[in-house]
Design a protein around this motif. Structure first.
Motif, PDB file in Angstrom:
ATOM      1  N   MET A 201       0.842  -1.203   0.000  1.00 51.18           N
ATOM      2  CA  MET A 201       0.000   0.000   0.000  1.00 51.18           C
ATOM      3  C   MET A 201       0.875   1.250   0.000  1.00 51.18           C
ATOM      4  SD  MET A 201      -2.471  -1.459   2.937  1.00 51.18           S
ATOM      5  CE  MET A 201      -3.777  -2.647   2.590  1.00 51.18           C
ATOM      6  N   THR A 202       0.405   2.301  -0.649  1.00 45.62           N
ATOM      7  CA  THR A 202       1.182   3.539  -0.675  1.00 45.62           C
ATOM      8  C   THR A 202       0.612   4.528   0.354  1.00 45.62           C
ATOM      9  OG1 THR A 202      -0.111   4.100  -2.632  1.00 45.62           O
ATOM     10  CG2 THR A 202       2.112   3.321  -3.006  1.00 45.62           C
ATOM     11  N   PRO A 203       1.458   5.448   0.853  1.00 45.23           N
ATOM     12  CA  PRO A 203       1.070   6.242   2.022  1.00 45.23           C
ATOM     13  C   PRO A 203      -0.202   7.076   1.823  1.00 45.23           C
ATOM     14  CG  PRO A 203       3.296   6.822   1.242  1.00 45.23           C
ATOM     15  CD  PRO A 203       2.830   5.688   0.420  1.00 45.23           C
ATOM     16  N   LYS A 204      -0.315   7.713   0.662  1.00 49.51           N
ATOM     17  CA  LYS A 204      -1.472   8.597   0.464  1.00 49.51           C
ATOM     18  C   LYS A 204      -2.766   7.791   0.583  1.00 49.51           C
ATOM     19  CE  LYS A 204      -3.250  11.779  -3.045  1.00 49.51           C
ATOM     20  NZ  LYS A 204      -4.172  10.911  -3.781  1.00 49.51           N
ATOM     21  N   GLU A 205      -2.769   6.615  -0.085  1.00 48.21           N
ATOM     22  CA  GLU A 205      -3.976   5.782  -0.136  1.00 48.21           C
ATOM     23  C   GLU A 205      -4.291   5.205   1.246  1.00 48.21           C
ATOM     24  OE1 GLU A 205      -1.728   6.039  -2.556  1.00 48.21           O
ATOM     25  OE2 GLU A 205      -3.148   6.878  -3.998  1.00 48.21           O
ATOM     26  N   LEU A 206      -3.239   4.824   1.998  1.00 46.82           N
ATOM     27  CA  LEU A 206      -3.466   4.261   3.334  1.00 46.82           C
ATOM     28  C   LEU A 206      -3.947   5.366   4.279  1.00 46.82           C
ATOM     29  CD1 LEU A 206      -3.346   1.655   4.890  1.00 46.82           C
ATOM     30  CD2 LEU A 206      -0.936   2.042   5.337  1.00 46.82           C
ATOM     31  N   GLY A 207      -3.368   6.561   4.138  1.00 49.50           N
ATOM     32  CA  GLY A 207      -3.766   7.685   4.985  1.00 49.50           C
ATOM     33  C   GLY A 207      -5.245   8.017   4.800  1.00 49.50           C
ATOM     34  N   VAL A 345       3.166  -3.525 -24.219  1.00 47.83           N
ATOM     35  CA  VAL A 345       3.514  -2.404 -23.322  1.00 47.83           C
ATOM     36  C   VAL A 345       2.662  -2.466 -22.066  1.00 47.83           C
ATOM     37  CG1 VAL A 345       4.350  -0.507 -24.805  1.00 47.83           C
ATOM     38  CG2 VAL A 345       1.907  -0.961 -24.651  1.00 47.83           C
ATOM     39  N   GLY A 346       3.084  -1.717 -21.053  1.00 49.19           N
ATOM     40  CA  GLY A 346       2.281  -1.571 -19.834  1.00 49.19           C
ATOM     41  C   GLY A 346       2.183  -2.885 -19.083  1.00 49.19           C
ATOM     42  N   TRP A 347       1.044  -3.122 -18.457  1.00 58.19           N
ATOM     43  CA  TRP A 347       0.872  -4.333 -17.647  1.00 58.19           C
ATOM     44  C   TRP A 347       0.967  -5.592 -18.505  1.00 58.19           C
ATOM     45  CZ3 TRP A 347      -3.473  -3.513 -13.375  1.00 58.19           C
ATOM     46  CH2 TRP A 347      -3.005  -2.551 -12.468  1.00 58.19           C
ATOM     47  N   ALA A 348       0.612  -5.510 -19.780  1.00 53.79           N
ATOM     48  CA  ALA A 348       0.724  -6.687 -20.661  1.00 53.79           C
ATOM     49  C   ALA A 348       2.189  -7.059 -20.883  1.00 53.79           C
ATOM     50  CB  ALA A 348       0.046  -6.402 -22.002  1.00 53.79           C
ATOM     51  N   ARG A 349       3.098  -6.100 -20.668  1.00 54.41           N
ATOM     52  CA  ARG A 349       4.533  -6.360 -20.827  1.00 54.41           C
ATOM     53  C   ARG A 349       5.177  -6.753 -19.499  1.00 54.41           C
ATOM     54  NH1 ARG A 349       9.618  -4.091 -20.047  1.00 54.41           N
ATOM     55  NH2 ARG A 349       9.027  -2.068 -19.234  1.00 54.41           N
ATOM     56  N   ARG A 350       4.896  -5.948 -18.445  1.00 56.22           N
ATOM     57  CA  ARG A 350       5.701  -6.129 -17.225  1.00 56.22           C
ATOM     58  C   ARG A 350       4.914  -6.648 -16.039  1.00 56.22           C
ATOM     59  NH1 ARG A 350       4.329  -0.614 -17.112  1.00 56.22           N
ATOM     60  NH2 ARG A 350       3.517  -0.342 -15.017  1.00 56.22           N
ATOM     61  N   GLY A 351       3.607  -6.877 -16.220  1.00 53.56           N
ATOM     62  CA  GLY A 351       2.781  -7.323 -15.101  1.00 53.56           C
ATOM     63  C   GLY A 351       2.176  -6.133 -14.376  1.00 53.56           C
ATOM     64  N   PRO A 352       1.226  -6.419 -13.455  1.00 56.59           N
ATOM     65  CA  PRO A 352       0.436  -5.343 -12.847  1.00 56.59           C
ATOM     66  C   PRO A 352       1.152  -4.626 -11.712  1.00 56.59           C
ATOM     67  CG  PRO A 352      -0.306  -7.452 -12.028  1.00 56.59           C
ATOM     68  CD  PRO A 352       0.816  -7.742 -12.989  1.00 56.59           C
ATOM     69  N   SER A 353       2.004  -3.670 -12.054  1.00 57.11           N
ATOM     70  CA  SER A 353       2.697  -2.923 -11.008  1.00 57.11           C
ATOM     71  C   SER A 353       2.916  -1.494 -11.468  1.00 57.11           C
ATOM     72  CB  SER A 353       4.054  -3.570 -10.724  1.00 57.11           C
ATOM     73  OG  SER A 353       4.856  -3.453 -11.877  1.00 57.11           O
ATOM     74  N   GLY A 354       3.164  -0.634 -10.488  1.00 60.49           N
ATOM     75  CA  GLY A 354       3.503   0.751 -10.801  1.00 60.49           C
ATOM     76  C   GLY A 354       2.276   1.640 -10.903  1.00 60.49           C
ATOM     77  N   ASN A 359       3.558   3.854 -17.124  1.00 61.77           N
ATOM     78  CA  ASN A 359       3.319   3.357 -18.485  1.00 61.77           C
ATOM     79  C   ASN A 359       3.848   4.303 -19.561  1.00 61.77           C
ATOM     80  OD1 ASN A 359       1.789   0.914 -17.849  1.00 61.77           O
ATOM     81  ND2 ASN A 359       0.393   2.363 -16.888  1.00 61.77           N
ATOM     82  N   ARG A 360       4.168   5.541 -19.161  1.00 61.66           N
ATOM     83  CA  ARG A 360       4.614   6.506 -20.170  1.00 61.66           C
ATOM     84  C   ARG A 360       5.989   6.116 -20.722  1.00 61.66           C
ATOM     85  NH1 ARG A 360       6.490  11.937 -20.505  1.00 61.66           N
ATOM     86  NH2 ARG A 360       5.633  12.777 -22.450  1.00 61.66           N
ATOM     87  N   PRO A 361       6.996   5.934 -19.850  1.00 61.65           N
ATOM     88  CA  PRO A 361       8.284   5.487 -20.403  1.00 61.65           C
ATOM     89  C   PRO A 361       8.166   4.167 -21.162  1.00 61.65           C
ATOM     90  CG  PRO A 361       8.337   5.558 -17.980  1.00 61.65           C
ATOM     91  CD  PRO A 361       7.061   6.194 -18.405  1.00 61.65           C
TER      92      PRO A 361
END
Ligand code: NAP
Length: 437
Positions: A201-207, A345-354, A359-361
């Motif tokens: 979990m990331t801080p903003k979302e948990l907060g 590209v995106g999740w189809a390339r590297r899996g569901p993360s980030g 996805n821009r780079p």
């Protein structure tokens, strides 16, 4: 002229189109396909309905979409209406930006019981994905168990916890809002197989979870590592763990007796679901961490579970004939190249993360590969070739201007405090495209 087909109109698809425009200017023609008549994939169907500011990124995609050399080709199912080899015959490069729409399976006995859902279905239900709009989860029970310690688990917990007022400004679909407003759920257990230092979990979302009106989330202080150990964490996770420490302290007196309990259960691995037709309990095994992995201790217990939502990650849907890495749940690829002419590209390339921006780079990277593989444009038929094929097959292709009509109709039918009321049925979307200009 280079002809590029991008399959999937979510963030990875539009960032790839943007990168191709930057690389080749007017010397490229890009068709962005989507199986649905509406664009933006994850932004429309994955991002939580109460996170409208994140959805604002579609304004950037629209700028790309409105360029003369970019087309939205909606309501076309690649792999069914048209095959990958057919697209390869028509376009110099085919880029799969299909995301990761399938759940990773929880794989415990009883996972077929009623009222057990993966996050793809549950999130799709409250976000109005046509495939899941009719899911109709039963919220009449007392306890929901949310499996996973990632941001999707947080989204699901928050959506189950919010009041009507807290949905103001969101585009949660009417059927989900109605159902949530009559929910009887009084307890949500968020289950993690590892500990507080291993959360995703990331801080903003948990907060955000700490500021809901109906609940003060609880963490068992005994589950927390020594405070000094937090210093070893990288800053993002250290901040997130700081929120868990706040949840472990006694709540302020005016927040002590709120009607909904949200409890974090760490070191807890789901081992089975129990029920007669419909789920009623979960068997859980206590774990300890060995070399970073959760290992069962042999200590089992049962928790009540009237609703289970498993938020443990996603996989890409395979497409016939495209090499697939089953273990990783994505297309088999080398930095985005499946083979010259076919990319992902995106999740189809590297899996569901980030994050969405990750996805821009990715999009720029895949355009580099295309430039290496095809230094000059080929002699493919491109969009004209596809249009001939679509006419021959009688496909009902939805264009970007058609989508704008759908969007307008969704805005017109919105609740007073909502930006839109999404159509959840493909036929209704198509009908809206024939509204007068
Ligand atoms: P995630 O971040 O990978 O989290 C998945 C969670 O499921 C982990 O805690 C993992 O635990 C757990 N898990 C996996 N297999 C399990 C099993 N068999 N039994 C029990 N637990 C299991 O995935 P996600 O929450 O689906 O999110 C996907 C991506 O979208 C992430 O990059 C996320 O940050 C992003 N996202 C962002 C936002 C936002 O920024 N607002 C919102 C939603 C999603 P282990 O660590 O032990 O494997």
């Amino acid at each position: 002229m280079r002809h590029i087909a991008i399959i999937g109109s979510g963030p990875a698809g539009y960032y790839t189109a943007e990168a191709a425009q930057k690389q080749w200017g007017d010397d490229v023609s890009i068709d962005i396909f989507d199986m649905l008549p509406v664009p933006y994939g994850l932004i429309r169907f994955g991002v939580a309905p109460d996170h409208q500011s994140i959805k604002g990124v579609t304004r950037r995609y629209e700028q790309t979409a409105l360029a003369d050399n970019v087309r939205f080709v909606g309501n076309v199912k690649v792999g069914q209406d048209v095959s990958i080899p057919e697209l390869q015959g028509l376009y110099d490069a085919v880029v799969l930006a299909t995301g990761a729409p399938r759940d990773r399976e929880i794989g415990v006995p009883g996972d077929h019981l009623r009222n057990v859902f993966g996050s793809a279905g549950f999130v799709g239900w409250y976000n109005g994905h046509p495939e899941f709009a009719a899911l109709d989860p039963d919220l009449s029970g007392h306890t929901a168990v949310v499996i996973g310690m990632g941001n999707v688990a947080l989204d699901v917990t928050r959506i189950l916890a919010k009041t009507r007022d807290e949905f103001a400004g969101s585009d949660i679909v009417g059927h989900a809002l109605d159902s949530l407003m009559t929910s009887n759920i009084r307890r949500i257990v968020v289950l993690g197989r590892r500990g507080p230092h291993q959360i995703m979990m990331t801080p903003k979302e948990l907060g955000e979870l700490g500021h809901l009106s109906r609940t003060a989330p609880r963490v068992d202080p005994d589950d927390l590592p020594e405070l000094a150990d937090d210093a070893l964490l990288e800053p993002g996770i250290r901040k997130a763990v700081g929120h868990l420490r706040t949840f472990a302290a006694p709540p302020e007196s005016d927040r002590a007796d709120l009607p909904l309990q949200v409890e974090f259960d760490f070191f807890a691995a789901p081992r089975g679901l129990i029920g007669d037709g419909k789920v009623r309990a979960m068997s859980v095994e206590r774990t300890r961490i060995e070399d970073g992995r959760a290992v069962g201790t042999g200590d089992f217990y049962e928790i009540r579970a009237d609703l289970v939502v498993s938020c443990i990650g996603y996989q890409t849907s395979p497409i016939a004939g495209v090499p697939f890495d089953e273990r990783a749940g994505r297309f088999a690829n080398d930095e985005g190249r499946i083979l010259p002419g076919l990319y992902c590209v995106g999740w189809a390339r590297r899996g569901p993360s980030g994050t969405i921006g990750t996805n821009r780079p990715d999009g720029f990277g895949v355009v580099e590969l295309i430039a290496q593989d095809f230094p000059a444009g080929g002699a493919k038929a491109g969009r004209e070739g596809f249009d001939a094929l679509a006419a021959e097959r009688g496909l009902d292709v939805v264009s970007f201007s058609d989508w704008k009509k759908i969007e307008e109709a969704e805005q017109a039918r919105a609740r007073d405090d909502a930006p839109r009321e999404k159509f959840v049925d493909v036929d209704d979307m198509i009908r809206a495209t024939s509204l007068a200009d």
